[in-house]
Scaffold this motif. Structure first.
Motif, short mmCIF file in Angstrom:
data_model
loop_
_atom_site.label_atom_id
_atom_site.label_comp_id
_atom_site.label_asym_id
_atom_site.label_seq_id
_atom_site.Cartn_x
_atom_site.Cartn_y
_atom_site.Cartn_z
N ALA A 43 -5.64 -8.66 -3.86
CA ALA A 43 -5.68 -10.05 -2.59
C ALA A 43 -4.73 -10.93 -3.08
N ALA A 44 -5.14 -11.23 -4.22
CA ALA A 44 -4.05 -12.47 -4.98
C ALA A 44 -2.73 -12.08 -5.14
N SER A 45 -2.39 -10.99 -5.51
CA SER A 45 -1.04 -10.64 -5.70
C SER A 45 -0.19 -10.56 -4.30
N ILE A 46 -0.96 -10.16 -3.19
CA ILE A 46 -0.50 -9.96 -1.82
C ILE A 46 -0.42 -11.48 -1.33
N LEU A 47 -1.14 -12.17 -1.60
CA LEU A 47 -1.01 -13.53 -1.04
C LEU A 47 0.12 -14.25 -1.54
N ALA A 48 0.40 -13.92 -2.82
CA ALA A 48 1.29 -14.72 -3.69
C ALA A 48 2.79 -14.16 -3.14
N LEU A 50 0.75 -1.16 0.03
CA LEU A 50 -0.12 0.12 0.05
C LEU A 50 0.77 1.26 -0.06
N ASP A 51 1.99 1.08 0.86
CA ASP A 51 3.06 2.42 0.57
C ASP A 51 3.58 2.54 -0.69
N LEU A 52 3.76 1.63 -1.31
CA LEU A 52 4.62 1.60 -2.68
C LEU A 52 3.59 2.03 -3.56
N SER A 53 2.47 1.67 -3.49
CA SER A 53 1.08 1.80 -4.51
C SER A 53 0.81 3.61 -4.21
N PRO A 100 -4.46 -0.29 -7.26
CA PRO A 100 -4.25 -0.80 -6.18
C PRO A 100 -4.06 -2.26 -6.06
N PRO A 101 -3.06 -2.97 -5.02
CA PRO A 101 -2.84 -4.11 -5.22
C PRO A 101 -4.10 -5.15 -5.06
#
Length: 292
Positions: free
Chosen positions: A103-108, A89-92, A100-101
């Motif tokens: 959920a799949a990308s974060i869980l990966a 979120l900070d990088l975005s 926005p990121p």
């Protein structure tokens, strides 16, 4: 002695296992175990069980376990997930126009999801070990039955060999009775060839020399010991306990007497009989190595 056994089993959770036991000849008992991870602690108990059933042979025992295909359940690591979410979120927010990121990308991301590790239940593990031990006992019983079946056939072979040795011994005893006569005839022929009609050896001196040579060629002790060994071996075969090592020792004694019989022989026939005895004794020795 040789033998094979196979026993299949099922654990409470539905997974299957198989014991396979193979036995070949050996001077002592050598048990080689192949156990899957997690069951190594059974080594001492398995060896104790095998030692109660067998005394000789190289036995290979392998246990294979086929577990059901159960994929581990993935669960998020709360700390890793929180840290990854803040960083994404900070990088975005720093990149203009960035999407926005998801959920799949974060869980990966590495470390966010982990396979759930289920700790072993001590009660279940103890039950699994008991099942494995009971199946091993069954496999040992089957292997013992296979070896006994072979032993029954082997006993007939051994009795046939002992009968052959006994027959050859009696033939040797009959031939050995002619030893003094043959020694005297050989000595007289030698003297006649050397001295001809000029021989001047007293009859009593000749008799003494013949007696001396005949004594050296006397094989009655060897014949008596061969008879005793045949009787001892037949007695061993009637015993309901392990006799392999004692039978091997007797086979060595048979060979020693057969060699001495040939060394003392004064006739071609007795020499041939000693050679036949050696052959029969060697076959007996080879078969004795297969006996429990």
């Amino acid at each position: 002695m040789t033998g094979f056994s196979r026993v299949d089993g099922v654990f409470a959770d539905g997974s299957r296992f198989t014991w396979e036991l193979r036995s070949v000849n050996g001077r002592g008992l050598d048990l080689r175990l192949k156990l899957p991870p997690g069951l190594e602690s059974l080594d001492a108990a398995l060896r104790d069980r095998a030692g109660q059933q067998f005394f000789r042979g190289n036995i290979g025992a392998g246990l294979t376990v086929k577990r059901e295909d159960r994929r581990p359940r993935l669960v998020p690591d709360p700390e890793a997930l929180e840290q990854a979410l803040r960083l994404v979120l900070d990088l975005s927010a720093r990149i203009p126009g960035a999407s926005p990121p998801t959920a799949a990308s974060i869980l990966a991301l590495p470390g966010v999801l982990q396979a759930e590790v289920q700790e072993a239940d001590p009660v279940e593990e103890a039950a699994r070990r008991d099942v494995v031990l009971l199946a091993f006992d069954e496999a040992l019983a089957e292997l013992l039955a296979a070896r006994r079946s072979e032993g029954t056939k082997l006993e007939q072979i051994l009795r046939t060999l002992l009968d052959e040795i006994g027959t050859l011994t009696e033939r040797a005893a009959s031939e050995a009775a002619r030893q003094p006569e043959l020694v005297r005839a050989r000595m007289e022929a030698t003297l006649n060839g050397l001295l001809g009609d000029q021989r001047r050896i007293p009859e009593d001196r000749l008799a003494a020399e013949v007696a001396l040579l005949a004594g050296r060629a006397d094989v009655r002790e060897e014949i008596d010991r061969l008879r005793a060994h045949v009787s001892a071996a037949l007695t061993l075969l009637d015993e309901a306990k392990p006799i392999g090592r004692r039978l091997e020792f007797l086979a060595q004694e048979f060979g020693r007497e057969a060699n001495t019989l040939g060394a003392k022989s004064s006739s071609l026939e007795l020499t041939h009989l000693s050679l036949e005895l050696k052959g029969a004794v060697e076959r007996l020795r080879e078969q004795s190595a297969n006996v429990e």
